[in-house]
Design a protein around this motif. Structure first.
Motif, PDB file in Angstrom:
ATOM      1  N   ASN A 158     -84.557 -22.597 -60.515  1.00  0.00           N
ATOM      2  CA  ASN A 158     -84.411 -24.038 -60.348  1.00  0.00           C
ATOM      3  C   ASN A 158     -83.114 -24.513 -61.010  1.00  0.00           C
ATOM      4  O   ASN A 158     -83.008 -24.588 -62.223  1.00  0.00           O
TER       5      ASN A 158
ATOM      6  N   ARG B  96     -77.436 -28.563 -51.581  1.00  0.00           N
ATOM      7  CA  ARG B  96     -78.454 -29.158 -52.456  1.00  0.00           C
ATOM      8  C   ARG B  96     -79.739 -29.434 -51.674  1.00  0.00           C
ATOM      9  O   ARG B  96     -80.830 -29.216 -52.163  1.00  0.00           O
TER      10      ARG B  96
ATOM     11  N   LEU C 115     -75.545 -27.567 -56.296  1.00  0.00           N
ATOM     12  CA  LEU C 115     -75.999 -28.943 -56.541  1.00  0.00           C
ATOM     13  C   LEU C 115     -74.940 -29.987 -56.195  1.00  0.00           C
ATOM     14  O   LEU C 115     -75.281 -31.114 -55.829  1.00  0.00           O
TER      15      LEU C 115
ATOM     16  N   VAL D 274     -85.393 -33.091 -60.833  1.00  0.00           N
ATOM     17  CA  VAL D 274     -85.408 -32.517 -59.486  1.00  0.00           C
ATOM     18  C   VAL D 274     -85.484 -33.649 -58.475  1.00  0.00           C
ATOM     19  O   VAL D 274     -86.352 -34.509 -58.554  1.00  0.00           O
ATOM     20  N   GLY D 275     -84.557 -33.674 -57.545  1.00  0.00           N
ATOM     21  CA  GLY D 275     -84.574 -34.729 -56.529  1.00  0.00           C
ATOM     22  C   GLY D 275     -83.351 -34.565 -55.667  1.00  0.00           C
ATOM     23  O   GLY D 275     -82.371 -33.931 -56.084  1.00  0.00           O
ATOM     24  N   TYR D 276     -83.399 -35.114 -54.441  1.00  0.00           N
ATOM     25  CA  TYR D 276     -82.210 -34.988 -53.612  1.00  0.00           C
ATOM     26  C   TYR D 276     -81.101 -35.906 -54.130  1.00  0.00           C
ATOM     27  O   TYR D 276     -79.940 -35.537 -54.147  1.00  0.00           O
TER      28      TYR D 276
ATOM     29  N   HIS E  61     -89.385 -26.564 -53.266  1.00  0.00           N
ATOM     30  CA  HIS E  61     -90.678 -27.120 -52.838  1.00  0.00           C
ATOM     31  C   HIS E  61     -91.380 -26.198 -51.851  1.00  0.00           C
ATOM     32  O   HIS E  61     -92.381 -26.582 -51.248  1.00  0.00           O
TER      33      HIS E  61
ATOM     34  N   HIS F  33     -81.587 -26.222 -51.360  1.00  0.00           N
ATOM     35  CA  HIS F  33     -82.206 -25.847 -52.637  1.00  0.00           C
ATOM     36  C   HIS F  33     -83.415 -26.728 -52.939  1.00  0.00           C
ATOM     37  O   HIS F  33     -84.452 -26.252 -53.407  1.00  0.00           O
ATOM     38  N   PHE F  34     -83.273 -28.000 -52.626  1.00  0.00           N
ATOM     39  CA  PHE F  34     -84.365 -28.962 -52.831  1.00  0.00           C
ATOM     40  C   PHE F  34     -85.597 -28.524 -52.029  1.00  0.00           C
ATOM     41  O   PHE F  34     -86.723 -28.524 -52.531  1.00  0.00           O
TER      42      PHE F  34
ATOM     43  N   PHE G  58     -81.725 -27.420 -60.912  1.00  0.00           N
ATOM     44  CA  PHE G  58     -81.799 -28.750 -61.546  1.00  0.00           C
ATOM     45  C   PHE G  58     -82.157 -28.591 -63.018  1.00  0.00           C
ATOM     46  O   PHE G  58     -81.537 -29.185 -63.898  1.00  0.00           O
TER      47      PHE G  58
ATOM     48  N   GLU H  10     -86.392 -38.454 -49.089  1.00  0.00           N
ATOM     49  CA  GLU H  10     -86.655 -37.622 -50.261  1.00  0.00           C
ATOM     50  C   GLU H  10     -88.159 -37.442 -50.509  1.00  0.00           C
ATOM     51  O   GLU H  10     -88.587 -36.396 -50.976  1.00  0.00           O
TER      52      GLU H  10
END
Lengths: 173, 568
Positions: free
Chosen positions: A24, A81, A75, A33-35, A89, A84-85, A26, A142
């Motif tokens: 991770n 990103r 990122l 963690v978030g877009y 998940h 990865h996001f 982030f 998001e």
């Protein structure tokens, strides 16, 4: 599908087989963690970490510095990103949703018909514009991961298509 | 202990070091740079200004712009580009050491940011052969940014427009708290002032219906360069060019300059825009554009840059010195472990592996920050296959055959298995110098192979080893005696050079110059090394201010003062 959280790594168990080990990024930089991200905070954290681990500051930490670079690169780029996001998940898929296949097909068709350098350049701009639109859409999605995933699929397609168009046009090398 | 920054340029090279926290240039024969020109007449190696103007040298044994051939198999007078570059580096090293009376311990050497792995490796070998320990290879525009950044102490997003004699580079970077983070870079290794000089020469030779031999072009280009650098604001400028004992009048006007350089300038702007795009920075976001490289001294170029970027232009450091300055600053920072300064540079060209269909699997994309590391997994495509061949390439083109080939290697000893069963991990690492190392490992058997990528450079690995051993031996033998001998030989040559120049300097200085040369000769005959150094320094100081004039005079057969009269 099983989901295990372990020391900052997430592992996915699907049909009893360990599939992916995703770090991770982030968390690596201590940002939520978030877009949507605070780009300034990312740059700050990245440079802070590199000033301790970059090989010019610390001869033994080559791999750590390289990993920081990779995490930062992912990122700081809205397309990487998004991937990865989705990955962290467990929602990343390498497919184009049927809903968008017509658009993708039309773009390919259009590119085939372009002959002049000028029209190809204009087409590149069109693709770049569509990419910005899709990124803007992702920011709104998001909290709706399924829709996010579908739009990402199209974004990914257009982006690699643009890369191909650009590399076709790339001059001397 | 002395650490220096070396700008090993295509057309000119220079050295700088730190003194009282500021970079200063080590002048060589009174100049901030020497021409990167080497002459191999007989068994002598003559370097710099002398290699062009000394009466002893013949143009056909002169090598110039060798940097353009780094990392290739081209040979010059039976010398590889690496060896020619090593000769230039040795010359710089010897001159600086003699001048400052200290030995160079280590150096940061600059390379065009667009240099491939092959070209970087070649530069590294050249330094080793010259007996210089490399602290780091850094990119020229990055180096210029360091010099300006230190000067301005300002945070923000900047670009460096580096238009030199042989190469063009453009970089976008973020400067924050002493960290220089390169966001993107790009350039062209075959685009420089040299091309414009050639275009001016071609224009004039067409005008006079002249066909100039390839060997003679070096002088023609110098006349062209003189015209280019001295046009300034004048409507036009003329200079005599002597070819095969006939005189021709070469001409350059604002219009002609614009016409011959238009395409080249346009190309620099296209590259710049692409780099901004790669960095995801709009030109309106730039807090400044720093200028580096000799070409940015031209008004035409500065005007074009100013118009294109519409932001602050940084030009308060001499563009011919700025790259060496940055290298000196970073060398000092590494040696003194000065953590207030850090460079994060990027991979200039995508690194990849050729795929089955002749395409490229891109492993490390261009503009990835350094150091970089990526892993890929490969497998066999035939049953019982025991080896896998890899072809490593660098470049942006979609086909491997259109990219630069870096290395071929084969991982062998894979146990016989059905196709697709083995799992080969290939690890790519690019260090902070931009140098690539590859490790391939069969994960099932742990058969491992490390490939230090050493691309075809015109020197076989054996030859490199033997040259390195020779260099090491040379250093061990580098006693005072050996240095004195080289000083003597070089000074004897310089005597001839100065004697041929003495009537070209203003009359009032000629007597002093002549007696200086006599003193030097006496010192040489009696082996008084202290005196040799002293009188050489005196003569160099005396000739220094007139050197440009002398050279121009040498070129055209008359003094620049005559020319100035003519222009009015």
């Amino acid at each position: 599908m099983w989901k295990v959280i372990l020391y900052g790594y997430r592992c996915y168990l699907r049909q009893g087989v360990l599939l992916l080990t995703i770090m991770n990024y982030f968390e690596k930089f201590g940002i939520p963690v978030g877009y949507k991200i605070d780009e300034n905070a990312l740059v700050q954290a990245y440079l802070q970490e590199q000033s301790s681990f970059h090989p010019d500051a610390n001869e033994v930490e080559f791999e750590k510095s390289a990993l920081l670079n990779k995490a930062y690169k992912v990122l700081s780029n809205p397309i990487d990103r998004a991937k990865h996001f989705l990955e962290i998940h467990g929602k990343y898929q390498d497919v184009l949703d049927p809903e968008f296949s017509v658009e993708a097909f039309n773009l390919r068709e259009k590119y085939e018909t372009l002959a002049t350098l000028k029209s190809k350049k204009k087409f590149q701009e069109e693709l770049a514009k569509r990419i910005s639109e899709l990124i803007a859409t992702l920011y709104k999605l998001e909290n709706n991961l399924d829709a996010f995933q579908k739009n990402y699929g199209l974004l990914r397609f257009i982006n690699s298509f643009l890369e191909k168009v650009r590399s076709d046009a790339y001059g001397r090398n | 202990m002395l650490t220096v920054g070396i700008d090993l340029g295509t057309t000119a090279s220079g050295v700088a070091y730190m003194k009282d926290g500021r970079p200063i240039t080590c002048r060589i024969n009174g100049n901030v740079t020497i021409p990167s020109v080497v002459n191999y007449s007989g068994d002598q190696v003559i370097i710099g200004i002398e290699a062009i103007y000394s009466p002893e040298v013949s143009p056909e044994s002169t090598v110039s712009s060798v940097k353009r051939f780094m990392g290739t198999g081209n040979m010059f007078r039976e010398k590889s580009p690496i060896e020619v570059s090593a000769d230039i580096l040795s010359y710089l090293k010897n001159n600086v050491e003699r001048d400052l009376g200290r030995k160079i311990d280590a150096a940061v050497i600059t390379v065009p940011s667009h240099f491939s792995d092959a070209q970087r490796t070649a530069t590294k070998h050249a330094a080793s052969i010259a007996g210089i320990r490399i602290l780091r290879l850094i990119n020229e525009p990055t180096s210029a940014a360091l010099a300006f950044g230190l000067d301005r102490k300002k945070d923000g997003i900047f670009a460096v427009y580096d238009f030199g004699g042989g190469t063009f580079d453009f970089s976008v970077l973020r400067l924050r708290n002493g960290i220089f983070q390169i966001l993107a870079t790009g350039g062209d290794n075959y685009l420089g002032g040299d091309d414009i000089d050639l275009a001016i020469l071609d224009y004039n030779s067409q005008l006079h219906e002249l066909e100039i031999d390839a060997n003679e072009k070096i002088f023609g280009k110098l006349v062209a360069k003189f015209l280019k650098e001295n046009l300034n604001d004048a409507a036009d400028i003329k200079k005599k060019y002597t070819y095969k004992n006939r005189d021709y009048e070469f001409l350059l006007s604002q219009n002609i300059l614009q016409q011959v350089s238009c395409d080249f300038l346009q190309r620099t702007m296209e590259i710049s825009d692409q780099v901004l795009l790669d960095a995801n920075i709009d030109s309106s976001e730039l807090d400044g554009v720093a200028l580096a490289g000799g070409m940015t001294k031209l008004k035409l170029v500065r005007d074009k840059v100013r118009k294109h970027f519409s932001t602050t232009i940084w030009d308060n450091i001499n563009p011919e010195e700025v790259v060496a300055f940055g290298a000196a600053i970073y060398a000092d920072s590494i040696v003194h472990k000065n953590h207030s300064l850090l460079l994060i540079d990027v991979v200039p060209l995508t690194l990849g592996i050729e795929t089955l269909g002749g395409g490229v699997d891109k492993i490390i994309h261009r503009n990835t920050p350094l150091p970089a590391m990526e892993k890929r997994y490969y497998t066999t495509y035939q049953d019982n296959q025991t080896g896998i061949k890899f072809h490593v390439v660098q470049g942006e083109r979609p086909l491997a055959s259109e990219c630069q080939s870096l290395a071929n290697f084969e991982l062998t000893g894979i146990p016989t298995m059905p196709a697709g069963m083995p799992r080969i991990e290939v690890k790519f690492s690019v260090d902070v110098n931009g140098l690539l190392q590859i490790e391939a490992r069969d994960q099932k058997t742990s058969v491992q192979q490390t490939v230090v990528v050493d691309p075809s450079s015109g020197l076989s690995p054996d030859k490199i080893v033997s040259l390195l051993e020779k260099a090491k031996k040379n250093q061990e033998q580098d006693s005072i005696h050996a240095r004195n001998i080289s000083l003597k030989i070089e000074s004897q040559r310089m005597v001839k050079f100065w004697e041929s120049m003495v009537d070209k300097i203003p009359f009032s200085f000629q007597e002093i110059a002549k007696s200086g040369i006599v003193n030097l000769k006496t010192a040489l005959e009696t082996d008084q090394y202290e005196d040799i150094l002293l009188s050489r320094k005196k003569i160099e100081e005396l000739f220094g201010p007139f050197l440009d004039d002398i050279i121009n005079a040498r070129l055209s057969g008359r003094a620049v003062t005559d020319l100035a009269g003519e222009l009015q």
